[in-house]
Scaffold this motif. Structure first.
Motif, PDB file in Angstrom:
ATOM      1  N   PRO A  94      12.424   4.687  10.814  1.00  0.00           N
ATOM      2  CA  PRO A  94      11.416   3.619  10.803  1.00  0.00           C
ATOM      3  C   PRO A  94      11.728   2.564   9.747  1.00  0.00           C
ATOM      4  N   ASP A  95      11.327   1.348  10.041  1.00  0.00           N
ATOM      5  CA  ASP A  95      11.487   0.284   9.054  1.00  0.00           C
ATOM      6  C   ASP A  95      10.596   0.524   7.840  1.00  0.00           C
ATOM      7  N   ARG A  96       9.466   1.180   8.071  1.00  0.00           N
ATOM      8  CA  ARG A  96       8.513   1.393   6.979  1.00  0.00           C
ATOM      9  C   ARG A  96       7.645   2.612   7.285  1.00  0.00           C
ATOM     10  N   ILE A  97       7.380   3.416   6.243  1.00  0.00           N
ATOM     11  CA  ILE A  97       6.434   4.520   6.333  1.00  0.00           C
ATOM     12  C   ILE A  97       5.513   4.457   5.119  1.00  0.00           C
ATOM     13  N   TYR A  98       4.218   4.619   5.346  1.00  0.00           N
ATOM     14  CA  TYR A  98       3.289   4.747   4.225  1.00  0.00           C
ATOM     15  C   TYR A  98       2.156   5.677   4.642  1.00  0.00           C
ATOM     16  N   SER A  99       1.408   6.183   3.672  1.00  0.00           N
ATOM     17  CA  SER A  99       0.385   7.179   3.987  1.00  0.00           C
ATOM     18  C   SER A  99      -0.747   7.134   2.971  1.00  0.00           C
ATOM     19  N   PHE A 100      -1.891   7.657   3.375  1.00  0.00           N
ATOM     20  CA  PHE A 100      -3.053   7.746   2.493  1.00  0.00           C
ATOM     21  C   PHE A 100      -4.013   8.789   3.056  1.00  0.00           C
ATOM     22  N   TRP A 101      -4.906   9.275   2.206  1.00  0.00           N
ATOM     23  CA  TRP A 101      -5.918  10.268   2.595  1.00  0.00           C
ATOM     24  C   TRP A 101      -7.254   9.579   2.808  1.00  0.00           C
ATOM     25  N   THR A 102      -7.978   9.983   3.857  1.00  0.00           N
ATOM     26  CA  THR A 102      -9.357   9.521   3.991  1.00  0.00           C
ATOM     27  C   THR A 102     -10.331  10.566   3.475  1.00  0.00           C
ATOM     28  N   ASN A 103      -9.879  11.800   3.372  1.00  0.00           N
ATOM     29  CA  ASN A 103     -10.616  12.872   2.701  1.00  0.00           C
ATOM     30  C   ASN A 103      -9.588  13.940   2.337  1.00  0.00           C
ATOM     31  N   PRO A 104      -9.944  14.918   1.519  1.00  0.00           N
ATOM     32  CA  PRO A 104      -8.943  15.891   1.054  1.00  0.00           C
ATOM     33  C   PRO A 104      -8.285  16.720   2.156  1.00  0.00           C
ATOM     34  N   ARG A 105      -8.773  16.645   3.383  1.00  0.00           N
ATOM     35  CA  ARG A 105      -8.182  17.421   4.476  1.00  0.00           C
ATOM     36  C   ARG A 105      -7.543  16.557   5.555  1.00  0.00           C
ATOM     37  N   THR A 106      -7.524  15.259   5.374  1.00  0.00           N
ATOM     38  CA  THR A 106      -7.033  14.367   6.429  1.00  0.00           C
ATOM     39  C   THR A 106      -6.055  13.348   5.866  1.00  0.00           C
TER      40      THR A 106
ATOM     41  N   ILE B  85       0.816  -1.201   0.000  1.00  0.00           N
ATOM     42  CA  ILE B  85       0.000   0.000   0.000  1.00  0.00           C
ATOM     43  C   ILE B  85       0.858   1.263   0.000  1.00  0.00           C
ATOM     44  N   GLN B  86       0.547   2.185  -0.862  1.00  0.00           N
ATOM     45  CA  GLN B  86       1.040   3.552  -0.794  1.00  0.00           C
ATOM     46  C   GLN B  86       0.287   4.372  -1.828  1.00  0.00           C
ATOM     47  N   GLU B  87      -0.467   5.337  -1.350  1.00  0.00           N
ATOM     48  CA  GLU B  87      -1.182   6.216  -2.252  1.00  0.00           C
ATOM     49  C   GLU B  87      -0.191   7.188  -2.898  1.00  0.00           C
ATOM     50  N   LYS B  88      -0.190   7.254  -4.211  1.00  0.00           N
ATOM     51  CA  LYS B  88       0.800   8.045  -4.940  1.00  0.00           C
ATOM     52  C   LYS B  88       0.306   9.481  -5.143  1.00  0.00           C
ATOM     53  N   TYR B  89       0.144  10.220  -4.077  1.00  0.00           N
ATOM     54  CA  TYR B  89      -0.229  11.628  -4.207  1.00  0.00           C
ATOM     55  C   TYR B  89       1.037  12.469  -4.383  1.00  0.00           C
TER      56      TYR B  89
END
Length: 297
Positions: free
Chosen positions: A213-225, A188-192
């Protein structure tokens, strides 16, 4: 940053929707297929629904039913979840949030609480007893979370594997983050736009306090979060403090130090061109996992 509407629905949802496709399908089977991709759409934005209606080649009256059903189903689910969550919090704290903003996708769900503080808590905060408020809330949340996880699954149809939460006691807000099993997958990784810069700055702060960190990933649940997950960041000393019963003291110290650095040293304006309005932070020490939530204007 990618719009939330550009996220693809799951392969299973896509194939299920097209199963028995054609003009002969009845209304109920169509609705079931439409409901199947609700979780894959992280926003009620009409552009999102139009985008996927085009993908599925849904035209004419079928398109209107598709759009209307998705909007109605999701609004109803979010309303039910907000109402029940507020009720649970009122029953246990004596006062619920003034508002709860909920957003979700296949990776997770966020519930953002505003103006959430009871009369007793206000007295404690006035006397600089913020940690007493946090400790009390933690005990209550430990009781609340199993019921809330079950209700989330019943209402919006996503199975939550882990829940994290944090409070901003100064502005009486808070956030709860539920991660699905899919969000914990290795790929998983959202490509923003700018995510590499965000990850690098968060990694640098983490290395300064603990280790890379061994791993970092991120994603949005809405355009402000924006949700950022770090894994494998505890050092040996921290693990020993946890094993010898100093988990609460470690949590207090890490919360204070990391929040200062993550707000000061992570430049979201430079990375993604957004202005930060809030930061929330929680850990699961047993899993050696931490969740950050940045909120934006």
């Amino acid at each position: 940053m990618n719009g939330m509407w550009s996220r693809r629905p799951s392969r299973a949802a896509f194939s299920f929707f097209h199963k028995k496709s054609g003009t002969g399908q009845d209304k109920n089977s169509f609705i079931k297929r439409a409901n199947c991709i609700i979780i894959s759409i992280g926003s009620l934005d009409m552009n999102a629904i139009d985008f996927w209606a085009d993908k599925f080649r849904i035209l004419g009256r079928r398109r209107q039913r598709f759009k209307g059903r998705l909007l109605l189903e999701k609004k109803t689910a979010l309303s039910q979840l907000s109402s029940q969550t507020g009720k649970m919090l009122r029953e246990r704290f004596g006062k619920g949030p003034e508002s709860i903003f909920i957003s979700y996708n296949e990776y997770g769900i966020t519930l953002h609480f505003r103006n959430f503080v009871s009369a007793v808590e206000m007295i404690l905060l006035d006397k600089q007893k913020g940690e007493a408020v946090r400790e009390t809330r933690q005990m209550v949340m430990d009781v609340l979370l199993p019921d809330l996880k079950e209700f989330i699954t019943q209402t919006v149809g996503i199975a939550i594997e882990e829940i994290y939460y944090d409070w901003d006691l100064e502005d009486h807000s808070g956030i709860m983050i539920g991660l699905t099993n899919k969000s914990l997958d290795a790929d998983i990784q959202e490509k923003y736009a700018g995510y590499e810069k965000v990850h690098q700055q968060v990694s640098d702060v983490t290395a300064h306090v603990q280790k890379i960190p061994d791993r970092i990933y991120s994603f949005w649940t809405n355009p402000r979060t924006l949700i950022i997950v770090r894994e494998g960041l505890l050092i040996m000393l921290e693990k020993e403090l946890i094993n010898t019963g100093y988990e609460n003291a470690l949590r207090v110290a890490k919360t204070s130090l990391e929040k200062k650095l993550l707000l000061h040293d992570v430049d979201m304006e430079q990375a993604i061109g957004r202005t930060v309005t809030g930061l929330y932070l929680d850990w699961d020490f047993e899993r050696d996992r931490s969740v950050l939530v940045y909120t934006f204007k």
